[in-house]
Structure formats: C-alpha cells, structure tokens
Design a protein around this motif. Structure first.
Motif, mmCIF file in Angstrom:
data_model
loop_
_atom_site.group_PDB
_atom_site.id
_atom_site.type_symbol
_atom_site.label_atom_id
_atom_site.label_comp_id
_atom_site.label_asym_id
_atom_site.label_seq_id
_atom_site.Cartn_x
_atom_site.Cartn_y
_atom_site.Cartn_z
ATOM 1 N N PHE A 270 0.823 -1.205 0.000
ATOM 2 C CA PHE A 270 0.000 0.000 0.000
ATOM 3 C C PHE A 270 0.861 1.261 0.000
ATOM 4 N N LYS A 271 1.992 1.211 0.708
ATOM 5 C CA LYS A 271 2.879 2.376 0.718
ATOM 6 C C LYS A 271 3.440 2.647 -0.670
ATOM 7 N N GLY A 272 3.877 1.580 -1.350
ATOM 8 C CA GLY A 272 4.438 1.749 -2.679
ATOM 9 C C GLY A 272 3.436 2.293 -3.678
ATOM 10 N N VAL A 273 2.210 1.747 -3.649
ATOM 11 C CA VAL A 273 1.163 2.219 -4.562
ATOM 12 C C VAL A 273 0.827 3.677 -4.276
ATOM 13 N N LEU A 274 0.691 4.025 -2.988
ATOM 14 C CA LEU A 274 0.328 5.399 -2.638
ATOM 15 C C LEU A 274 1.450 6.385 -2.947
ATOM 16 N N LEU A 275 2.699 5.973 -2.769
ATOM 17 C CA LEU A 275 3.809 6.877 -3.055
ATOM 18 C C LEU A 275 3.815 7.295 -4.519
ATOM 19 N N PHE A 276 3.742 6.328 -5.410
ATOM 20 C CA PHE A 276 3.753 6.659 -6.830
ATOM 21 C C PHE A 276 2.464 7.365 -7.248
ATOM 22 N N THR A 277 1.350 7.021 -6.598
ATOM 23 C CA THR A 277 0.090 7.710 -6.894
ATOM 24 C C THR A 277 0.170 9.176 -6.494
ATOM 25 N N VAL A 278 0.720 9.456 -5.319
ATOM 26 C CA VAL A 278 0.858 10.836 -4.859
ATOM 27 C C VAL A 278 1.770 11.624 -5.807
ATOM 28 N N ILE A 279 2.888 11.019 -6.234
ATOM 29 C CA ILE A 279 3.795 11.710 -7.151
ATOM 30 C C ILE A 279 3.077 12.039 -8.462
ATOM 31 N N VAL A 280 2.311 11.078 -8.981
ATOM 32 C CA VAL A 280 1.593 11.315 -10.238
ATOM 33 C C VAL A 280 0.518 12.379 -10.062
ATOM 34 N N LEU A 281 -0.271 12.298 -8.976
ATOM 35 C CA LEU A 281 -1.371 13.244 -8.773
ATOM 36 C C LEU A 281 -0.857 14.669 -8.547
ATOM 37 N N ILE A 282 0.205 14.784 -7.759
ATOM 38 C CA ILE A 282 0.790 16.124 -7.571
ATOM 39 C C ILE A 282 1.393 16.617 -8.878
ATOM 40 N N GLY A 283 2.046 15.709 -9.601
ATOM 41 C CA GLY A 283 2.651 16.089 -10.864
ATOM 42 C C GLY A 283 1.650 16.567 -11.894
ATOM 43 N N THR A 284 0.428 16.037 -11.851
ATOM 44 C CA THR A 284 -0.606 16.476 -12.791
ATOM 45 C C THR A 284 -1.322 17.730 -12.318
ATOM 46 N N GLY A 285 -1.088 18.122 -11.055
ATOM 47 C CA GLY A 285 -1.783 19.284 -10.512
ATOM 48 C C GLY A 285 -3.184 18.972 -10.046
ATOM 49 N N TRP A 286 -3.512 17.687 -9.940
ATOM 50 C CA TRP A 286 -4.853 17.289 -9.496
ATOM 51 C C TRP A 286 -5.121 17.805 -8.089
#
Length: 459
Positions: A270-286
């Motif tokens: 769960f940590k790994g999935v959330l880490l990359f998800t957070v990076i992608v979501l912040i990177g998109t400006g969501w």
C-alpha cells in the motif's frame, strides 16, 4: 564441468546475492531456512549469505540427498565426493573467482566432468559436508567461525550432467559475547542495529502523521482531497516500518519472522502504490490546479498502479524463495525492470504540467501566478528525479563500498533520503490559505512577467 562456466556462475550467483540485499533492504528474512532442491544440475547454488562475528556458527543439516545422471550425459557414473557444501568468505571470493577463470583444463583431475576448477576441492573454500558423507538418515555439519567475515553457504556440483535432489536446513547465527553458551543472534553483524533503526523511523513517521493531520484539520477549509491521500501514505509508511522493526526483532532472537514479514509486505504494498500515486497526482496538478485528470494522465495511473502490484508480488517471490531458486536472478531482474518503468512513468505528468504552465504564461496574462506554479513544479521534478536516482542507483554503489559490518548504513541512507523527500513534498504542498498555486499579490505581477520571459528556455 566447464572451467569458464564455473567462473561465470560463481560471479553471477554471489553478485545476485549482493543485489538482493539492496532489493530487500527493508526487511530481514529468516536465518533458519528449510530448502528443497529437486533434480537440479547447476554447478553452484547459493543458499545463504551471512555476516559473522568471531564465535558465530554455521549449521547445515541434509535430511535427504539423491542424485542421477542427466539424460545425454557423457559421464558413466556419479562420484558423490565431488558434490557438497562449502563456506566461502568475502576475502577468499576474489581468489576463487580468479582461479576459476584461469585454471587449466585437467581431463584427469578432480572435476570428473572434463576438467577445470572445482570450488569443493580448492584450498580457498571451507568444506562443510560432502554428499558422500551423508548416510541414509541424513547428516549435520556445524562449523564455528574463527575469522569474522561475510560468508556464503554454497552447494558445489563439480560434475557436469549430474542432477541432485536435496532437503536442506540451514541455520546461521552469531553468539552474543562470543562465548560458546551465549545467546544466539540470528541477525548478520551488519544488520544488528536494524530493530532500533526501524523503531525510531516508525516513531518519526507516526509523529509526522499526527502533525499532518493537525495541519489539515486546522486548515480544513483549504484542505484538498490530495491531502487525505498524502496522510494515508504517511500512515502506511509508519506501519510498514513498525512491521520491519518487529520482523527484525523476531529474526534476531528466534531466526524466523513469526509472520511479521507478511504484514511488512502488505503495508509495503500500500505504501508503494500510494507513493507513486501521490507523485503522479501532484505532478498532474490534481486537486490543486484542476479537480479532474485528463485521459493521458489517467493512463499513466493505469500503468503505474498495476506495475506496483506486479513489483510487490515479485518482491514477495524473491524474499520467500531465496537465492536457491533456479529463476531467482530472473525475478531480481524483473523487479528492477518494473521499478525502472514505474520511475520513468511518473516523470511524464510533471513534464506535461511544466509545459502547460509555460504555455499558459504566454496567453492568460497571469504571470506571477504561473511563475509560482512553474517554479514549484520544476523544483518538484528535480527532487523526484534526485530521490529516485539516489534510492535506486547511488545506494547500490554505496552498498558495494561498505564493509559487511556496516550494511545497516544503506538502510539509514535510504530512510534519510525518503524522509527528506517526504518533508519537501508535504511542506510544499500542505494546505495553506494563500497557496502559491492560487494566491498572487498585486505587486508581484509585473516583476513575474519579466522573470518568466528569462526562464522561457529552462524546460
């Protein structure tokens, strides 16, 4: 046995063992292990690597052993004296590898399969037990370690074309105080500080989570959905490190993790999935720039999340099968490949956002606001690249340079880099009333326009 293949196999086998120390840096596995080898013709099989202090012991029990000629083998019979287990110290490995590469062919020598170098009969390895010495009921060999070093327990089959079947139990441990009757310590010398390190790291992240929750509640009016996702990331990171602490603590005292490795894998997933998800979501400006994701950004998430699932499943396979598995090196390569693809994929949304902000700065007349956003995104991009590069590449070189006694330094370096990364991301994207994404002072607009023009070619 072919001389060249022996050298290549030995180097590849032990190099893969070093690699997995980095791959599995967050968890310590059992140092009491039962392994079943079935119809295996490999000349070298790595069973364990362990850092011993003076007075430590390596115990190996062969419960069952059998062998047969492989179909098509040119041998007329099997010589069990040319199959057995040895201990190879880190100091002796270069000598063995050199000898295996340059030994002259000796058709009448001890190899029994065409000549060449045989680890089992060399003077560089410490013999543990040969299959010729194993009776029908099994046998046990216990070797005390007088010369502290990192040792590899290796099975060597010096006859090409012979398949072996083995049921083996290995037990590696140090003795506290170096006295014969002292308490057993099943952690290698270089990993003994890990229970304390992981406990401290877990406590730090729990405190971090409390501070983050307080900040979000205090500014609930400006908190976004992404802040809840970031809080979940902190929670699973803290739980993962707590399980790592318990895992290493139990391994240290009993030789087995008592199920804490399962919890470690679950929370690590769960940590790994959330880490990359957070990076992608912040990177998109969501949730900051826009409340929605474009189709290409959704596609990135649909790639990254399944890859994280695959990566964590492969990690479980690597950790639970150990280096004795025939495809263990392949699984390691697959893990690294998937991890590299994930790391590359998360860069695209950040680059897209940077380009979109640069284009918007030329058309919408909001120079200062775009400058704030662009500066933050570029900084975020650089930090993400640095973090992923350090934890995937630099740490590998760091591990290669470290003495086996200080392998815990790799864990400290990784956790320090991770904490610095988390601090940067959470500080720059925390909920504030005058968010740099949204708030612009009137006196900033004019100066920002000129700065954007100067910065136009930065990305």
């Amino acid at each position: 046995m072919r001389t060249g293949s022996m050298g290549t196999s030995l180097a590849a086998t032990l190099a893969a063992g070093v690699t997995v120390l980095l791959v599995l840096a967050g968890v310590t596995h059992a140092e009491i292990r039962t392994t079943l080898i079935v119809s295996d013709a490999r000349p070298l099989i790595l069973f364990e690597q362990f850092g011993f202090a003076r007075g430590g012991k390596a115990a190996l029990s062969i419960r069952r052993s059998a062998w047969r000629l492989r179909p098509g083998s040119r041998l007329t019979g099997v010589d069990p004296t040319l199959m057995g287990f040895v201990l190879i110290s880190g100091a002796q490995f270069p000598k063995i590898n050199n000898a295996s590469e340059y030994a002259a062919a000796d058709p009448g020598g001890n190899s029994g399969g065409g000549g060449g170098f045989c680890v089992l009969t060399s003077g560089y390895a410490v013999p543990m037990i040969r299959l010729s010495d194993v009776p029908a009921g099994g046998a046990t060999s216990i070797l005390p370690i007088d010369d502290p070093d990192e040792y590899a327990v290796v099975f060597n089959n010096c006859q090409e074309g012979v398949e072996v079947t083995l049921d083996v139990r290995t037990e590696m441990y140090n003795v506290q105080g170096g006295v014969p009757d002292g308490l057993r310590d099943y952690l290698p010398v270089g990993l003994q500080p890990l229970p304390t390190i992981y406990t401290v790291v877990s406590a730090v992240y729990f405190v971090f989570l409390v501070v983050w929750a307080w900040a979000c509640l205090r500014r609930r009016a400006t908190a976004e959905r992404i802040h809840a996702v970031m809080g979940a990331l902190l929670l699973f990171k803290a739980l993962k490190m707590a399980c790592a602490a318990e895992d290493t603590w139990y391994v240290e005292r009993t030789g087995t993790p008592h199920g804490w490795d399962v919890a470690f894998y679950v929370f690590g997933f769960f940590k790994g999935v959330l880490l990359f998800t957070v990076i992608v979501l912040i990177g998109t400006g969501w949730s900051f720039l826009k409340p929605y994701l474009q189709e290409r950004e959704k596609n990135v998430l649909m790639i990254v999340i399944p890859l994280q699932v695959i990566e964590n499943l492969v990690l479980v396979v690597i950790g639970e099968t150990g280096p004795t598995g025939r495809d263990w090196v392949v699984w390691n390569q697959l893990f690294l490949l998937v991890d590299v693809v994930c790391c590359c994929a998360v860069f695209f949304p950040i680059i897209w956002s940077i380009r979109a902000l640069r284009d918007a700065s030329k058309t919408d007349g909001k120079a200062a606001r775009n400058l704030h956003k662009l500066t933050l995104f570029k900084r975020f991009y650089v930090v993400v690249v640095g973090y992923l590069y350090f934890t995937r590449i630099i740490v590998s070189a760091f591990l290669a340079l470290l003495s086996y006694r200080y392998q815990w330094g790799v864990n400290v370096a990784v956790e320090a880099a991770s904490f610095a990364f988390y601090l940067f991301v959470f500080y720059n994207f925390h909920p504030v009333e005058k968010n740099p994404y949204l708030y612009v002072g009137d006196d900033e607009e004019e100066s920002a326009g000129g700065q954007l023009e100067m910065d136009d070619r930065a990305f």
